[in-house]
Scaffold this active site. Structure first.
Site, short mmCIF file in Angstrom:
data_model
loop_
_atom_site.label_atom_id
_atom_site.label_comp_id
_atom_site.label_asym_id
_atom_site.label_seq_id
_atom_site.Cartn_x
_atom_site.Cartn_y
_atom_site.Cartn_z
N SER A 14 0.84 -1.19 0.00
CA SER A 14 0.00 0.00 0.00
C SER A 14 0.88 1.24 0.00
CB SER A 14 -0.90 0.01 1.24
OG SER A 14 -1.46 1.30 1.39
N HIS A 37 -1.16 -1.33 -4.24
CA HIS A 37 -2.44 -1.00 -3.60
C HIS A 37 -2.52 0.51 -3.41
CE1 HIS A 37 -5.93 -1.99 -1.05
NE2 HIS A 37 -5.51 -1.02 -0.25
N ASP A 39 -4.74 3.60 -2.08
CA ASP A 39 -5.84 3.96 -1.17
C ASP A 39 -6.37 5.35 -1.48
OD1 ASP A 39 -6.05 1.69 0.68
OD2 ASP A 39 -4.00 2.22 1.24
N MET A 41 -9.05 8.09 -0.46
CA MET A 41 -9.90 8.47 0.68
C MET A 41 -10.44 9.87 0.47
SD MET A 41 -7.62 7.22 3.89
CE MET A 41 -6.60 5.73 3.84
N HIS A 70 -8.22 0.88 -4.04
CA HIS A 70 -9.14 0.69 -2.91
C HIS A 70 -9.81 2.01 -2.63
CE1 HIS A 70 -9.47 -0.23 1.73
NE2 HIS A 70 -10.65 -0.18 1.14
N MET A 72 -12.04 4.28 -0.61
CA MET A 72 -12.71 4.54 0.67
C MET A 72 -13.43 5.87 0.52
SD MET A 72 -9.64 3.13 3.04
CE MET A 72 -8.53 3.23 1.64
N MET A 141 -11.59 -6.05 5.50
CA MET A 141 -10.71 -5.11 6.21
C MET A 141 -10.34 -5.70 7.57
SD MET A 141 -10.08 -2.54 4.26
CE MET A 141 -9.16 -1.61 5.50
N ASP A 179 -6.51 -6.41 4.44
CA ASP A 179 -5.86 -5.10 4.40
C ASP A 179 -5.92 -4.48 5.78
OD1 ASP A 179 -4.95 -2.54 3.81
OD2 ASP A 179 -6.66 -2.00 2.54
#
Ligand code: DX5
Ligand code: ZN
Length: 227
Positions: A14, A37, A39, A41, A70, A72, A141, A179
């Site tokens: 990540s 990965h 992320d 957000m 991913h 979020m 998660m 994760d």
């Protein structure tokens, strides 16, 4: 997307734990990873903010390794397809945030991405059992989403095991990802519970030699794969 998909165990570092202003150099440090990965957000679905499609598009152009995005974020029905369109190998949205998860998964596949759905620690997985075929990967998660460096929540393992058993019973090829808090001391229990794809941030980028950390994680997971 690569013609030949990597075999399990897959290790996806990540970049949340990477140095954002030296991203190209950071990506070069994890060239042996299976996926990067990424992320995303939005400061609404989670209490933290990273970046959006413009940054992901640059990472996609720079990275030698395919992207595992991913999301979020709230309202993935609206935003997730854009990440498939920019070429991400996989796009994972949160079940808790999606209005029409099956529609969205099918849309992501139409756009050429692997379709992923993620569940927070308190979200049951049973609601996914009858729609497993619509997903290429499911992310359980193992921390509350939002921040790197948190402790692994072992209490999510029975849920992962139930999901793995159900996927096996149905002959599903879905990948099961974990994760949060994945390290050399926690990856074995996640593999034993049925995970085949492992996200690790601090346990990779926090090391002097990230590629060696990837190899070590891959070896431990490989010794403990459930199926
Ligand atoms: C957390 C993110 C993770 C995070 C994991 O919400 O989804 O991908 O980077 O970081 P570590 O491996 O440090 O727990
Ligand atoms: Zn993540």
């Amino acid at each position: 997307m690569p013609d030949q998909l990597p075999a399990a165990p897959r290790i996806n570092p990540s970049i949340l734990a990477a140095d954002f202003v030296n991203m190209q150099a950071e990506l070069d440090r994890i060239a042996t990873a299976d996926f990067v990965h990424v992320d995303v957000m939005d400061n609404h679905f989670v209490p933290n903010l990273t970046f959006g499609p413009q940054m992901v598009e640059r990472i996609q152009a720079t990275s030698p390794v395919p992207l595992d995005v991913h999301l979020m974020i709230d309202d993935p029905d609206r935003w997730a397809p854009g990440y498939a369109e920019l070429g991400a190998a996989s796009v994972t949205f949160h079940l808790e945030a999606a209005h029409e998860p099956v529609w969205l998964a099918r849309r992501l596949r139409e756009l050429g991405a692997r379709a992923g759905v993620a569940v927070k620690p308190a979200t049951p997985v049973e609601g996914l059992f009858d729609i497993l075929d619509d997903f290429d990967q499911i992310l359980v998660m193992t921390v509350e989403p939002g921040f790197g460096g948190q402790g692994f929540m072992a209490e999510t393992m029975p849920k992962l095991r139930r999901l793995a058993d159900e996927a096996h019973r149905r002959g599903s090829a879905v990948w099961l990802q974990v994760d949060g808090g994945i390290s050399e001391s926690t990856i074995a229990q996640a593999a034993q519970a049925g995970a085949d794809t492992f996200v690790a941030g601090s346990a990779v980028f926090g090391k002097d030699d990230p590629d060696a950390a990837i190899a070590a994680l891959r070896a431990i997971a490989g010794d403990h794969l459930h199926r």
